[in-house]
Design an enzyme around this catalytic site. Structure first.
Site, mmCIF file in Angstrom:
data_model
loop_
_atom_site.group_PDB
_atom_site.id
_atom_site.type_symbol
_atom_site.label_atom_id
_atom_site.label_comp_id
_atom_site.label_asym_id
_atom_site.label_seq_id
_atom_site.Cartn_x
_atom_site.Cartn_y
_atom_site.Cartn_z
ATOM 1 N N SER A 14 -80.389 52.364 57.433
ATOM 2 C CA SER A 14 -80.483 51.028 56.839
ATOM 3 C C SER A 14 -81.913 50.794 56.395
ATOM 4 C CB SER A 14 -80.112 49.982 57.889
ATOM 5 O OG SER A 14 -80.456 48.685 57.456
ATOM 6 N N TYR A 16 -79.780 46.204 66.655
ATOM 7 C CA TYR A 16 -79.253 46.897 65.473
ATOM 8 C C TYR A 16 -80.358 47.691 64.763
ATOM 9 C CZ TYR A 16 -77.439 47.473 60.705
ATOM 10 O OH TYR A 16 -77.060 47.986 59.498
#
Ligand code: NAD
Ligand code: MG
Length: 298
Positions: free
Chosen positions: A190, A203
């Site tokens: 990400s 996360y």
């Protein structure tokens, strides 16, 4: 005549999303209930035989980036097994329909990736159902916003690591003995690999771990002729975001701070997975491809 698929303005190729503000769902969320529905390339992705005859496993393949990848893989000629949670079956059925419409075999493997035994079983199931396995796209992920670390539940921290990091390791570990030379593995990091969001410390740190895991595994598996690479998406309009991934007040403007001024659609992520999985990227090993609309990454 201009071919819209070969020449197009990236700022406007996909419209800026202007979603209705009230559309929060429970995790993991059903994409089919989102407004607007994320675009997985159903109407646009054109295959050119780049994965003909391949046998692919795509986790998170029911929706979003994984769904777009599964559809693109099938249109490139691969048979595809998709992994998803049982409650996502309606989304999975839509993707399976697309895979079968491309003339390829589509298999659905429902289950929970926090279960270590399921991670091993799904590899065996995909291998059996497809008659082999030579491409893994590990896309499934868990993302829950939590602004105060003193209130971040231990269970959430653990589950985020289980889904995002441990399942990737477990699936690869189970698959390696089955993968012939020429096989490919693509992991999903990400933008948050590089820019830890204070709202998602659990996360964001899993995404840094995945990127690092990909670099390490790539060096080890290159000796076997298996290539590992990583895609690092930026803001993309998917069910992940409306089911707790971002604060609900950010949904309306999601992605507007990218240099292109908009969020991506899942359809824009799939070509990166196809590139890493096709033999045309044969000398690309341990690379991370940022697909984020222009935010610089190291
Ligand atoms: P998505 O919700 O469509 O896909 C995530 C999928 O993960 C779900 O469909 C579900 O099948 C799977 N999943 C989650 N928990 C699971 C569990 N316990 N067991 C089995 N499957 C489980 O959302 P998406 O945005 O397409 O997410 C795909 C990947 O892309 C994730 O790894 C995410 O971190 C990454 N990513 C997304 C964005 C974004 O802005 N959407 C940005 C960067 C990275
Ligand atoms: Mg889903």
């Amino acid at each position: 005549m201009t071919d819209q698929l070969t020449f197009d303005d990236p700022r406007t190729r996909f419209p800026k999303i202007d979603p209705p503000k009230r559309q929060i769902q429970d995790e993991p969320g059903l994409q089919s209930e989102m407004k607007p529905t994320p675009d997985m390339g159903e109407a646009t992705y054109r295959g050119t035989g780049r994965l003909t005859g391949r046998k692919a496993l795509v986790t998170g393949g029911d929706s979003g980036i994984g769904g777009a990848t599964a559809i693109a893989f099938a249109r490139e000629g691969a048979d595809v097994a998709i992994v998803h949670l049982p409650q996502e079956q309606p989304d999975a059925d839509h993707v399976l329909e697309q895979i079968r419409a491309a003339g390829r075999r589509g298999v659905s493997i429902p289950g929970d990736l926090t279960d270590a035994a399921f991670c091993r079983e799904l590899v065996a199931t995909a291998n059996r159902e497809l008659g082999g396995l030579d491409a893994l796209a590990i896309v499934a992920g868990k993302q829950i916003t939590s602004t105060d670390l003193t209130e971040l539940p231990d269970e959430q921290f653990v589950e985020t690591y289980e889904v995002n990091v441990f399942s990737a390791f477990r699936i690869v570990q189970a698959a390696v003995p089955l993968l012939p030379p020429g096989s490919t593995i693509v992991l999903t990091a990400s933008l948050e690999t590089y820019q830890a969001s204070p709202e998602r410390i659990d996360y964001a740190s899993t995404k840094a771990a995945i990127n690092n895991l990909g670099k390490g595994m790539a060096q080890q598996l290159a000796e076997k002729g298996v290539r590992v690479n990583v895609v690092a998406p930026g803001p993309t309009w998917t069910a992940l975001q409306v089911s707790g991934g971002i604060p609900k007040e950010e949904i309306a403007d999601y992605g507007s701070d990218t240099p292109l001024g908009r969020a991506a659609q899942p359809a824009e992520m799939a070509p990166a997975y196809v590139f890493f999985s096709s033999p045309e990227s044969s000398f690309v090993v341990g690379a991370t491809l940022a697909v984020n609309g222009g935010t610089p990454t190291p």
